[in-house]
Scaffold this active site. Sequence first.
Site, short mmCIF file in Angstrom:
data_model
loop_
_atom_site.label_atom_id
_atom_site.label_comp_id
_atom_site.label_asym_id
_atom_site.label_seq_id
_atom_site.Cartn_x
_atom_site.Cartn_y
_atom_site.Cartn_z
N GLU A 122 4.90 -3.39 12.33
CA GLU A 122 3.85 -2.39 12.16
C GLU A 122 2.71 -3.11 11.46
O GLU A 122 2.78 -3.38 10.27
CB GLU A 122 4.37 -1.20 11.35
CG GLU A 122 3.57 0.05 11.60
CD GLU A 122 2.52 0.28 10.56
OE1 GLU A 122 1.42 -0.31 10.70
OE2 GLU A 122 2.80 1.02 9.61
N CYS A 146 -3.02 1.81 6.86
CA CYS A 146 -3.23 1.22 8.19
C CYS A 146 -3.67 2.27 9.20
O CYS A 146 -4.16 1.94 10.27
CB CYS A 146 -1.97 0.51 8.66
SG CYS A 146 -0.52 1.51 8.43
N ASN A 170 0.81 -1.24 0.00
CA ASN A 170 0.00 0.00 0.00
C ASN A 170 0.84 1.28 0.00
O ASN A 170 0.37 2.33 -0.41
CB ASN A 170 -1.04 0.00 1.13
CG ASN A 170 -0.43 -0.06 2.51
OD1 ASN A 170 0.73 -0.44 2.66
ND2 ASN A 170 -1.18 0.31 3.51
N GLU A 179 8.87 4.08 13.43
CA GLU A 179 9.56 4.53 12.21
C GLU A 179 9.39 6.03 12.12
O GLU A 179 8.29 6.55 12.28
CB GLU A 179 8.99 3.82 10.99
CG GLU A 179 9.28 2.34 11.04
CD GLU A 179 8.86 1.59 9.79
OE1 GLU A 179 7.91 2.03 9.11
OE2 GLU A 179 9.49 0.57 9.48
#
Length: 483
Positions: free
Chosen positions: A253, A287, A155, A463
């Site tokens: 993640e 997400c 994505n 991140e």
Amino acid sequence: MDRIVRAASGQYVDGGWREPARSKRLSVRDPSSGSEVGSVVAATPSDVQAAVQAAARAFPGWAALSPDERGEPLRRAHALVLERADHLARALTLEGGKPLEEAKGEVLWGAEFLLWYAEEARRPWGEILASSGPGQRLYVRRRPRGVIACITPWNFPSSLVARKVAPAVAGGNTVVLKPAEQTPLSAVLLFEIFHEAGFPPGVVNLVCGDPEPIGAVLTSSPDVRQISFTGSVEVGKLLLRRCADSVKKVTLELGGHAPFVVFADADLELAADKLAFSKFQNAGQTCIAANRVLVERGVSGEVGRLLAERAAEVRVGDGLEPGVTVGPLIDGAALGRVREHVADAVSRGGRLLCGGSEPPGLDPERFFGPTVLTGVPPDARVATEETFGPVAPLIAFSSEEEAVELANASEYGLAAYLFTRDLGRAHRVGEALDYGMVAVNDGALGWVQAPFGGIKGSGDGREGGRQGLEEYLDVQYLSVNFD
Ligand code: ADP
């Protein structure tokens, strides 16, 4: 218009594009039409081993360079990405489906991580602790970990490569990256740039192909010290289990199920603008997309109306067509889940304010229109599972306590959004939300300087920001004793 990105090797190992050990190619398809837009060579387990070995060989030399020296190729890569942003964006649209302008935004956002970590490499701060006696000094320092295996999703096929590789190598580690099988071309183009930017051989390596055999090598190799993964909960758990034997650090993640909480005192126009962005960006396939819109009872009708107005302005279609703002979903399975969630919500009393199917004239196997549902019960699938599509379910609440309770009733804990003009409530509710990231009166969270990541079922690890560098560094403490 030419709709081919071009076939590429797909295996960048030890500073060069490798001929494959066998020639199985992986076809890459445009989600708007299903036609092939490129292909890459699928790596065999021995190709993956070779990549890990190259990274292990390169590690001591790379780690010994000064942070400034390690920042140099990152700075050059940043400049090259800016130069080629249009080309990279086009490839991203062709393999991932997102509209061209959005794809370019992603490419430029990814580039920011290259530059930011080139600088942040200079700041792996240590500490000097209080000593336990006059002839003793206790130092804490951070040191690179070794070979990092990075696994990225479809994505955000360009920016997430940069967001993992940049801090890992800035910290003195070496990398083997495996992109998603649906979208390897953006990674290939970035590795072409890394090659030109002058990383020494073995510092950055790329392998494409079937996830299972590649994952098996990466998780079992004793040379790999860490796996940095972004993707599904299911695969994240699998990797965590597989890394137990060799005790690797695993940063995950995983999914999200973001609540988007709108109080009656909020600027409702602003909330609707940010909600439309959060929900319809990348056709809802992010997400951190708002997944449950929790609206204070008195204003839920108004918020539904404002969001439906914005949904009507969205143009769905092929991402290369000018004016298109929402592209296709990634594949048939994604579309099937979105349809099921909408049907389930309607069967439980939810009402469609707009959308609910593909826009007229578009392929029902690929596209889905922006959808707003109102009166959705909190136990509907759309309110309890990650939808990953352009569907906004509105759920009413009556009090601050109820809003927090509903928002926190999820196994996930990635992103949450909160809209209010009350400063006290902003702090109170913001801090009460069990999420790694909370945006107050905003719909975006991915700033380069901020620690992106989740808690609970959304994984562990950050991140971006200082924390994004520390994620790839071990802590070592030295007790130095003298007379
Ligand atoms: P999604 O459902 O978003 O496609 P996945 O978790 O399946 O998420 O994919 C995210 C990344 O994980 C991709 O690069 C994919 O190829 C990779 N992946 C999937 N299965 C495995 C596996 N068994 N081992 C290693 N990587 C995997």
